[in-house]
Motif scaffolding. Sequence first.
Motif, PDB file in Angstrom:
ATOM      1  N   PRO A 262       0.840  -1.262   0.099  1.00  0.00           N
ATOM      2  CA  PRO A 262       0.091   0.052   0.094  1.00  0.00           C
ATOM      3  C   PRO A 262       0.940   1.385  -0.011  1.00  0.00           C
TER       4      PRO A 262
ATOM      5  N   GLY B 105      -6.391  -4.848   3.870  1.00  0.00           N
ATOM      6  CA  GLY B 105      -6.808  -5.585   2.911  1.00  0.00           C
ATOM      7  C   GLY B 105      -7.924  -6.625   3.007  1.00  0.00           C
TER       8      GLY B 105
ATOM      9  N   THR C 247      -2.740  -6.649   0.401  1.00  0.00           N
ATOM     10  CA  THR C 247      -3.113  -5.535  -0.675  1.00  0.00           C
ATOM     11  C   THR C 247      -3.216  -5.800  -2.181  1.00  0.00           C
TER      12      THR C 247
END
Length: 554
Positions: free
Chosen positions: A153, A189, A387
Amino acid sequence: LPSHVERNYDVLIIGAGLSGLCTLHNIRKRFPSWRVRVLDSAADVGGTWFWNRYPGCRFDSESLSYGFSFDKELLEEWHWKEAFSPQAETHKYIRRVAEKHDLYKDIQFNTTIKSAQWNDAKRTWTFTDDTGREYITTFFISCVGFLSAPTLPAIAGIEAFQGDSFHTSRWPDLDVSRDFAGKRIGVIGTGATGIQTITALSKEPSIKSLSVFQRTANWSAPLRNSEISVEQMAKHRKEYGAIFQQCAESYSGFLHQADPRKSSDVTDEERLALWEKLYDEPGFGKWLGVFSDTYTDRHANELYSEFMASKIRARVHDPSVAESLIPKNHGFGTRRVPLESGYFEAFNQENVHLVDLQKTPISRITKNGIATSDGKEHELDVLIYATGFDAITGAFGAIEWHGKDGRPLISNSGTEKGEKGIRVDHRPRTFLGMTVPAMPNMFMVLGPHQPFGNATRSIEHAAQFISDLLQYCKDNRYTYVRPTEEAVDGWTEHVYECSKGALGNEVDSWMTGVNKNVKGKTVRSVARYSGNAVEFRRRCEDCRLSGYQGLIFG
Ligand code: NA7
């Protein structure tokens, strides 16, 4: 040749996952005298099933529909132990395929390709790996995978965290019950990967706490896995013909086919009865077996989403947590639906906490954990990034391409369109999802503009198409093939047309090319074939029967 240059290959394949193995097998069978090599950055075969070793990783399509149909002998021998196979078992299956067909001898592991250079005069590709070694080949087949380039991320402070942290797709070798004992775990996530990881970790009694950082709630529904006994498996083996036939006739290669009726064709009771039946059954039926208008008609989709929301409310004790877990910005099934085995119940546990990032976004990652906008610091010992991936084009982006006339593979200078909510800034341009104009002698398995669906089914088709095409080249002594610009324009337009009207194409997800952690991927693009896989294959067959119209040979 200098020592750092490998001898000329007839075919070079990048990727030793399901695509690479199937392609290698086809090429070897078809052209026994050809020099062929597979390169992969991993240490073993398996691709997705090599890399994704996170807890809870498993199929959520039926094991029986996933194996290679070309190997009847192995189908007779192999025992899928669970209806939805876990990663370790699937990886074992893939290794068995490689051993049985003696594929390992042509595969070179721990090799990462950095650049690719087309030589127009010699009609060859030169690939260079990260050690400077060069591989020269006439034909090149990309089997790099469409979910193989993990992304972390883009959150400030990510390097500051002092505990252990890793991406789910690069899971370290550890024993969760021992190594996570007494620890405070955070997961960012809640896609298919996050949902499997979170559920598995929630069942680990030694973990002190599990904090789930959810930016977008995802629809999810029960997997209903079960074991397959020896007796059941013996019975299933007799059904393989029918199973693969059913996959061949379905929209996306799975065992499930939409109910041809529209939601409005039936009474409220009939509608509910089908939904309840599918909800109680194992597998993707609850996503793909519903009324035919569920993913094209906004009202039909709202009705079904409300049904699914009621299921979540019934399973989560705290009403405010339940509301946070119910997606508000997209309808059921408009993103890839992860199937779960107790995901919602996990949030009823004292030690599992949902951090709703819609209410309190992450402000930064700190050395101790995650700071959110309400001023709170969530202290963590381990931070797991579920993610996702730089999907579809990401793995190609890791290679520097110099195609015909030095052209790159991915161009950002494509057209801009604003139609039906789809904005396209850099859409891929391909012919049949398997060839690219600036890249002669290059073919793709599971590349952009191909149907993904049940991956193995798409892979077998693409590998067959490509080996037929190479046979045509061999028979005619052609050493050069590429698509015409007209054929590419026509196909790209067709892919774009197919994407219209599907609600799933009006939602941000990896399937619509959006990944906010990747530069240039903040708007939607049409990168996958979202039409009917049956129609896709029909068009490929038409091309073959026409003597490969749309392709230039030399
Ligand atoms: P996905 O489905 O792309 O999910 C990634 C998840 O990570 C999703 O919930 C994202 O939220 C979240 N995410 C990504 N970046 C951030 C940041 N910066 N902050 C908070 N949350 C973030 O990947 P998966 O690995 O789960 O699944 C990929 C496919 O593999 C799957 O569909 C199967 O087909 C197999 P977002 O939704 O973007 O708000």
